[in-house]
Design an enzyme around this catalytic site. Structure first.
Site, PDB file in Angstrom:
ATOM      1  CE  LYS A 294      70.851 -19.627 -30.461  1.00  3.02           C
ATOM      2  NZ  LYS A 294      72.178 -19.065 -29.873  1.00  3.02           N
TER       3      LYS A 294
ATOM      4  NE  ARG B 186      69.944 -20.643 -24.194  1.00  4.40           N
ATOM      5  CZ  ARG B 186      69.791 -19.833 -24.723  1.00  4.40           C
ATOM      6  NH1 ARG B 186      68.729 -19.408 -25.449  1.00  4.40           N
ATOM      7  NH2 ARG B 186      70.857 -18.915 -24.967  1.00  4.40           N
TER       8      ARG B 186
ATOM      9  NE  ARG C 203      74.644  -9.823 -28.752  1.00  5.79           N
ATOM     10  CZ  ARG C 203      74.108 -11.246 -28.568  1.00  5.79           C
ATOM     11  NH1 ARG C 203      73.695 -11.763 -29.729  1.00  5.79           N
ATOM     12  NH2 ARG C 203      74.169 -11.729 -27.383  1.00  5.79           N
TER      13      ARG C 203
ATOM     14  NE  ARG D  44      71.682 -10.246 -24.865  1.00  5.65           N
ATOM     15  CZ  ARG D  44      71.465 -11.392 -25.230  1.00  5.65           C
ATOM     16  NH1 ARG D  44      70.979 -11.294 -26.456  1.00  5.65           N
ATOM     17  NH2 ARG D  44      71.845 -12.463 -24.709  1.00  5.65           N
TER      18      ARG D  44
ATOM     19  NE  ARG E  78      74.781 -15.234 -22.906  1.00  6.46           N
ATOM     20  CZ  ARG E  78      75.120 -14.267 -23.878  1.00  6.46           C
ATOM     21  NH1 ARG E  78      75.815 -13.381 -23.694  1.00  6.46           N
ATOM     22  NH2 ARG E  78      74.267 -14.303 -24.862  1.00  6.46           N
TER      23      ARG E  78
HETATM   24  P1  AMP Z   1      69.669 -15.521 -25.603  1.00  9.09           P
HETATM   25  O1  AMP Z   1      69.142 -13.956 -26.052  1.00  9.09           O
HETATM   26  O2  AMP Z   1      68.962 -16.487 -26.355  1.00  9.09           O
HETATM   27  O3  AMP Z   1      71.284 -15.331 -25.453  1.00  9.09           O
HETATM   28  O4  AMP Z   1      69.244 -15.605 -24.067  1.00  9.09           O
HETATM   29  C1  AMP Z   1      69.691 -14.815 -23.095  1.00  9.09           C
HETATM   30  C2  AMP Z   1      69.506 -15.545 -21.778  1.00  9.09           C
HETATM   31  O5  AMP Z   1      68.062 -15.774 -21.538  1.00  9.09           O
HETATM   32  C3  AMP Z   1      70.153 -17.045 -21.437  1.00  9.09           C
HETATM   33  O6  AMP Z   1      71.324 -16.578 -21.155  1.00  9.09           O
HETATM   34  C4  AMP Z   1      69.167 -17.501 -20.549  1.00  9.09           C
HETATM   35  O7  AMP Z   1      69.421 -16.819 -19.129  1.00  9.09           O
HETATM   36  C5  AMP Z   1      67.688 -16.970 -20.854  1.00  9.09           C
HETATM   37  N1  AMP Z   1      67.169 -17.917 -21.756  1.00  9.09           N
HETATM   38  C6  AMP Z   1      66.965 -17.744 -22.905  1.00  9.09           C
HETATM   39  N2  AMP Z   1      66.230 -18.917 -23.540  1.00  9.09           N
HETATM   40  C7  AMP Z   1      66.331 -19.874 -22.512  1.00  9.09           C
HETATM   41  C8  AMP Z   1      65.960 -21.055 -22.517  1.00  9.09           C
HETATM   42  N3  AMP Z   1      65.365 -21.681 -23.651  1.00  9.09           N
HETATM   43  N4  AMP Z   1      66.223 -21.821 -21.387  1.00  9.09           N
HETATM   44  C9  AMP Z   1      66.496 -20.939 -20.224  1.00  9.09           C
HETATM   45  N5  AMP Z   1      67.020 -19.800 -20.044  1.00  9.09           N
HETATM   46  C10 AMP Z   1      66.821 -19.258 -21.476  1.00  9.09           C
END
Ligand code: AMP
Length: 216
Positions: A14, A90, A129, A162, A173
């Site tokens: 994404k 989400r 990654r 990360r 996740r």
């Molecule tokens: P991402 O970079 O999109 O994989 O997000 C990394 C982490 O940020 C996720 O595992 C959540 O802990 C938090 N996070 C990101 N977006 C959201 C969201 N819309 N709602 C809740 N937590 C989020």
């Protein structure tokens, strides 16, 4: 201008697709994950609140992320250039809050793109990654490696993994995605807003497919 939600499991691409589209077409790319990581790195109050959720692979509370997104949507650039929401909403609650935030800012949601990738490939992509500490460029040790180990091709700064891309947290996740985020597929399908695109091919092929799907 058009506004899109990018939906899909972690590792589906994404963020990469949103980056490429933003660069080519000028969309405002809103990644709640990136914003939360910036807040954590800066040591802000919001970052401190988010830290334990992000590092353990759980979702940050709906109210916290909704506030971040509302702020971004009220930026005049959003209405001018169109927005790609990457990783938000989400949960169904976040989708409801998004409807309100869009309405408040006189914006409409044009489509929700679902990136579909099989679980084994997601896990492989997440654990391989690496990210540049300097410019944020994203590499994959298996599919898109840097020329020199652990160093960014663009700026020469070291790459890092990360903390939530470890195998254990990546699996967590993916489970959270199935339980809390996947219900949004039905939610947006019922509204006739869902477009399914495969995210499992090579980066430039995936990019062509997204562009086709959005008529860009
Ligand atoms: P991402 O970079 O999109 O994989 O997000 C990394 C982490 O940020 C996720 O595992 C959540 O802990 C938090 N996070 C990101 N977006 C959201 C969201 N819309 N709602 C809740 N937590 C989020």
């Amino acid at each position: 201008m058009s506004n899109y939600v990018f939906l899909g499991p972690p590792g589906a691409g994404k963020g990469t697709m949103a980056d490429m589209l933003s660069e080519q077409f000028g969309f405002v790319h809103v990644s709640t994950g990136d914003i939360l990581r910036e807040e954590m790195a800066s040591g802000s109050e919001l970052g401190r609140q988010a830290q334990q959720f992000v590092n353990s692979g759980h979702l940050v509370t709906d109210e916290v992320v909704a506030a971040i997104v509302s702020r971004k949507l009220s930026d005049p650039q959003a209405a001018l250039n169109g927005v790609i929401l990457d990783g938000y909403p989400r949960t169904v609650k976040q989708a409801d809050l998004l409807d309100g935030a869009l309405e408040e800012n006189s914006l409409t949601l044009d489509a929700v793109v679902l990136f579909e990738v099989e679980r084994e490939l997601l896990l492989q992509r997440l654990t391989a990654r690496r990210i540049c500490r300097g410019c944020g460029a994203v590499y994959n040790l298996l599919y898109d490696p840097p020329a020199e180990d652990d160093v960014c091709d663009r700026c020469g700064v070291e790459l890092y993994q990360r903390s939530d891309d470890s195998e254990e947290t990546a699996k967590q996740r993916l489970n959270v995605y199935q339980e809390q985020t996947a219900p949004l597929i039905d939610f947006y399908e019922r509204r006739g807003q869902l477009i399914r695109v495969t995210g499992s091919k090579e980066k430039h092929k995936n990019y062509k497919l997204v562009q086709q799907a959005l008529g860009l």
